[in-house]
Structures are given as C-alpha cells and as structure tokens.
Design a protein around this motif. Structure first.
Motif, PDB file in Angstrom:
ATOM      1  N   GLU A  26       0.824  -1.221   0.000  1.00  0.00           N
ATOM      2  CA  GLU A  26       0.000   0.000   0.000  1.00  0.00           C
ATOM      3  C   GLU A  26       0.858   1.271   0.000  1.00  0.00           C
ATOM      4  N   THR A  27       2.171   1.122   0.082  1.00  0.00           N
ATOM      5  CA  THR A  27       3.066   2.277   0.173  1.00  0.00           C
ATOM      6  C   THR A  27       3.005   3.119  -1.100  1.00  0.00           C
ATOM      7  N   GLU A  28       2.863   4.417  -0.892  1.00  0.00           N
ATOM      8  CA  GLU A  28       2.876   5.373  -2.008  1.00  0.00           C
ATOM      9  C   GLU A  28       4.323   5.593  -2.464  1.00  0.00           C
ATOM     10  N   ILE A  29       4.496   5.775  -3.768  1.00  0.00           N
ATOM     11  CA  ILE A  29       5.803   6.131  -4.323  1.00  0.00           C
ATOM     12  C   ILE A  29       5.695   7.573  -4.799  1.00  0.00           C
ATOM     13  N   LYS A  30       6.507   8.442  -4.203  1.00  0.00           N
ATOM     14  CA  LYS A  30       6.437   9.877  -4.477  1.00  0.00           C
ATOM     15  C   LYS A  30       7.671  10.302  -5.277  1.00  0.00           C
ATOM     16  N   VAL A  31       7.443  10.920  -6.436  1.00  0.00           N
ATOM     17  CA  VAL A  31       8.531  11.414  -7.277  1.00  0.00           C
ATOM     18  C   VAL A  31       8.903  12.814  -6.808  1.00  0.00           C
ATOM     19  N   ILE A  32      10.195  12.995  -6.451  1.00  0.00           N
ATOM     20  CA  ILE A  32      10.632  14.288  -5.919  1.00  0.00           C
ATOM     21  C   ILE A  32      11.513  15.069  -6.891  1.00  0.00           C
ATOM     22  N   GLY A  33      11.889  14.457  -8.015  1.00  0.00           N
ATOM     23  CA  GLY A  33      12.679  15.152  -9.024  1.00  0.00           C
ATOM     24  C   GLY A  33      14.169  14.875  -8.908  1.00  0.00           C
ATOM     25  N   ILE A  34      14.852  15.007 -10.028  1.00  0.00           N
ATOM     26  CA  ILE A  34      16.288  14.720 -10.121  1.00  0.00           C
ATOM     27  C   ILE A  34      17.085  15.752  -9.331  1.00  0.00           C
ATOM     28  N   ARG A  35      18.088  15.271  -8.629  1.00  0.00           N
ATOM     29  CA  ARG A  35      18.988  16.151  -7.889  1.00  0.00           C
ATOM     30  C   ARG A  35      20.078  16.675  -8.814  1.00  0.00           C
ATOM     31  N   HIS A  36      20.668  17.770  -8.440  1.00  0.00           N
ATOM     32  CA  HIS A  36      21.746  18.392  -9.207  1.00  0.00           C
ATOM     33  C   HIS A  36      22.867  17.372  -9.467  1.00  0.00           C
ATOM     34  N   GLY A  37      23.247  17.219 -10.720  1.00  0.00           N
ATOM     35  CA  GLY A  37      24.363  16.343 -11.081  1.00  0.00           C
ATOM     36  C   GLY A  37      24.012  14.881 -11.224  1.00  0.00           C
ATOM     37  N   GLU A  38      22.780  14.498 -10.927  1.00  0.00           N
ATOM     38  CA  GLU A  38      22.381  13.093 -11.011  1.00  0.00           C
ATOM     39  C   GLU A  38      22.186  12.688 -12.474  1.00  0.00           C
ATOM     40  N   LYS A  39      22.633  11.490 -12.810  1.00  0.00           N
ATOM     41  CA  LYS A  39      22.562  11.003 -14.189  1.00  0.00           C
ATOM     42  C   LYS A  39      21.354  10.094 -14.371  1.00  0.00           C
ATOM     43  N   MET A  40      20.826  10.056 -15.591  1.00  0.00           N
ATOM     44  CA  MET A  40      19.689   9.189 -15.892  1.00  0.00           C
ATOM     45  C   MET A  40      20.106   7.719 -15.954  1.00  0.00           C
ATOM     46  N   TYR A  41      21.329   7.466 -16.369  1.00  0.00           N
ATOM     47  CA  TYR A  41      21.815   6.081 -16.399  1.00  0.00           C
ATOM     48  C   TYR A  41      23.305   6.066 -16.144  1.00  0.00           C
ATOM     49  N   GLU A  42      23.822   4.879 -15.809  1.00  0.00           N
ATOM     50  CA  GLU A  42      25.240   4.701 -15.504  1.00  0.00           C
ATOM     51  C   GLU A  42      25.937   4.053 -16.690  1.00  0.00           C
ATOM     52  N   ASP A  93      25.879   0.323 -20.656  1.00  0.00           N
ATOM     53  CA  ASP A  93      25.326   1.187 -19.626  1.00  0.00           C
ATOM     54  C   ASP A  93      24.044   0.591 -19.063  1.00  0.00           C
ATOM     55  N   SER A  94      23.548   1.206 -18.020  1.00  0.00           N
ATOM     56  CA  SER A  94      22.381   0.671 -17.318  1.00  0.00           C
ATOM     57  C   SER A  94      21.090   0.822 -18.110  1.00  0.00           C
ATOM     58  N   ASP A  95      21.154   1.503 -19.242  1.00  0.00           N
ATOM     59  CA  ASP A  95      19.975   1.686 -20.075  1.00  0.00           C
ATOM     60  C   ASP A  95      19.943   0.699 -21.241  1.00  0.00           C
ATOM     61  N   ASN A  96      21.088   0.056 -21.561  1.00  0.00           N
ATOM     62  CA  ASN A  96      21.098  -0.875 -22.695  1.00  0.00           C
ATOM     63  C   ASN A  96      21.471  -2.300 -22.298  1.00  0.00           C
ATOM     64  N   THR A  97      21.470  -2.596 -21.027  1.00  0.00           N
ATOM     65  CA  THR A  97      21.712  -3.948 -20.550  1.00  0.00           C
ATOM     66  C   THR A  97      20.358  -4.611 -20.282  1.00  0.00           C
ATOM     67  N   VAL A  98      20.366  -5.783 -19.709  1.00  0.00           N
ATOM     68  CA  VAL A  98      19.135  -6.482 -19.347  1.00  0.00           C
ATOM     69  C   VAL A  98      18.440  -5.696 -18.235  1.00  0.00           C
ATOM     70  N   LEU A  99      17.201  -5.280 -18.495  1.00  0.00           N
ATOM     71  CA  LEU A  99      16.425  -4.564 -17.489  1.00  0.00           C
ATOM     72  C   LEU A  99      15.547  -5.564 -16.739  1.00  0.00           C
ATOM     73  N   MET A 100      15.673  -5.565 -15.429  1.00  0.00           N
ATOM     74  CA  MET A 100      14.939  -6.500 -14.593  1.00  0.00           C
ATOM     75  C   MET A 100      13.503  -6.034 -14.366  1.00  0.00           C
ATOM     76  N   THR A 101      12.610  -6.999 -14.180  1.00  0.00           N
ATOM     77  CA  THR A 101      11.212  -6.717 -13.849  1.00  0.00           C
ATOM     78  C   THR A 101      11.077  -6.589 -12.334  1.00  0.00           C
ATOM     79  N   VAL A 102       9.901  -6.170 -11.878  1.00  0.00           N
ATOM     80  CA  VAL A 102       9.647  -6.072 -10.443  1.00  0.00           C
ATOM     81  C   VAL A 102       9.829  -7.443  -9.791  1.00  0.00           C
ATOM     82  N   GLU A 103       9.314  -8.484 -10.415  1.00  0.00           N
ATOM     83  CA  GLU A 103       9.440  -9.837  -9.843  1.00  0.00           C
ATOM     84  C   GLU A 103      10.902 -10.274  -9.760  1.00  0.00           C
ATOM     85  N   GLN A 104      11.688  -9.975 -10.776  1.00  0.00           N
ATOM     86  CA  GLN A 104      13.116 -10.325 -10.755  1.00  0.00           C
ATOM     87  C   GLN A 104      13.855  -9.564  -9.658  1.00  0.00           C
ATOM     88  N   VAL A 105      13.524  -8.292  -9.469  1.00  0.00           N
ATOM     89  CA  VAL A 105      14.162  -7.493  -8.421  1.00  0.00           C
ATOM     90  C   VAL A 105      13.744  -8.017  -7.050  1.00  0.00           C
TER      91      VAL A 105
END
Length: 175
Positions: A81-97, A144-156
């Motif tokens: 039941e936990t809400e997930i709240k988006v707070i926005g990207i922090r200064h210098g944070e990257k979208m992928y590694e 990079d973390s955007d072009n490798t195998v992306l895990m699903t919620v169940e896999q995580v």
C-alpha cells in the motif's frame, strides 16, 4: 554497480520510510541503475584479481532496473500500500550509468559474465597510424544501465529476497 543494501544503497532508506508510514521517495522513475549483491561485488573483485593485469578495466555484466521498478519491488515486499512519491532529479544526477564507454568497448574482451578492457600500453609513436589503422573493432558500442538487461519487479524482488539484510528486515517486520 550499486551494491544493494550497502551503506550507500537507497533500499534501507526506503525500508525506513515504509516503517515510518511515509511514502517512498524517488527522484526519477525512468532512471536506471546497475544492481548487484555484496556477494556479486566480491566475485567481481576476485575475478579481477585472477584475470586482470595492472591497468585493466574489468566490468561485470550486471543487470539493471529502473528506480521505479526497484521502489515497487521494495514496497511489494514490505507494504504494497506504500505510495511512491517522485521528488525530481537532484543536481548532477545522471539518468543512467555507463560502465564501458564507446572507446573502451572497441578493445573490450568478452569473458562470459565479465568484460575486460586491457590497459593501453601502446607507444606514443603514431606515425604508423597515418597509413595503417585498425579495421577490427568490437561491435559493442557502450555498456550502460539503459542498454543492458532490465529486470522486472518480480526479478528485483527475487534478488532482494536473496539478501540476508532483506531476510532479517522481513523477519523482524512489525516487532
């Protein structure tokens, strides 16, 4: 990569937020990060000792997931039941590694679960490269973390449930 449940991991923070009845805070849902267990991180270090030479780069072919998928997996394990709240990207944070750049990939050696980029020990005499280049280039362009195998919620969730930290937290949940 990001070692799940380590001192720098966001997972313990999220568990604390859930325990306090607060929403999980994430910066950007589509941001991707490599994830690994402490055991996998140790395996990488041992592999590097056994298979690398001085100056080499060794990279584990780790899967990644979006921050939203990781947050949903943690929420589903502790309180769906936990809400997930988006707070926005922090200064210098990257979208992928990026673990290997395009230039590093040109010389990367595929070693199964790892890439090895040998140290460049060529001399500085570039005269021969005016007449001879290198036609044999590795087809890998970037790892990079955007072009490798992306895990699903169940896999995580499965990966998280394999961690002693998560097992202990769940065992003591509500006590």
């Amino acid at each position: 990569g990001n070692v799940l449940c380590s001192r720098g991991s966001v997972v313990p923070l999220w568990i604390d937020q859930i325990r306090a009845g607060k929403p999980i805070t994430i910066t950007e849902p589509n941001m991707t990060r490599f994830v690994m267990s402490l055991e996998e991180a140790v395996d990488l270090v041992l592999f590097a000792f056994e298979n690398g030479a001085s100056g080499d780069i060794l990279v584990q072919k780790a899967p990644s997931c979006t921050i939203e998928v990781l947050a949903k997996a943690v929420a589903e394990l502790f309180n769906p039941e936990t809400e997930i709240k988006v707070i926005g990207i922090r200064h210098g944070e990257k979208m992928y590694e990026t673990l290997l750049t395009n230039e590093e990939c040109a010389n990367a050696i595929d070693m199964g679960d790892f890439y090895r980029v040998p140290a460049d020990k060529r001399g500085l005499n570039y005269d021969k490269y005016f007449s001879d280049g290198d036609k044999d280039r590795n087809p890998l362009t970037e790892f990079d973390s955007d072009n490798t195998v992306l895990m699903t919620v169940e896999q995580v969730k499965e990966k998280l449930l394999s961690l002693s930290y998560i097992q202990n937290e769940l065992a003591n949940w509500g006590k």
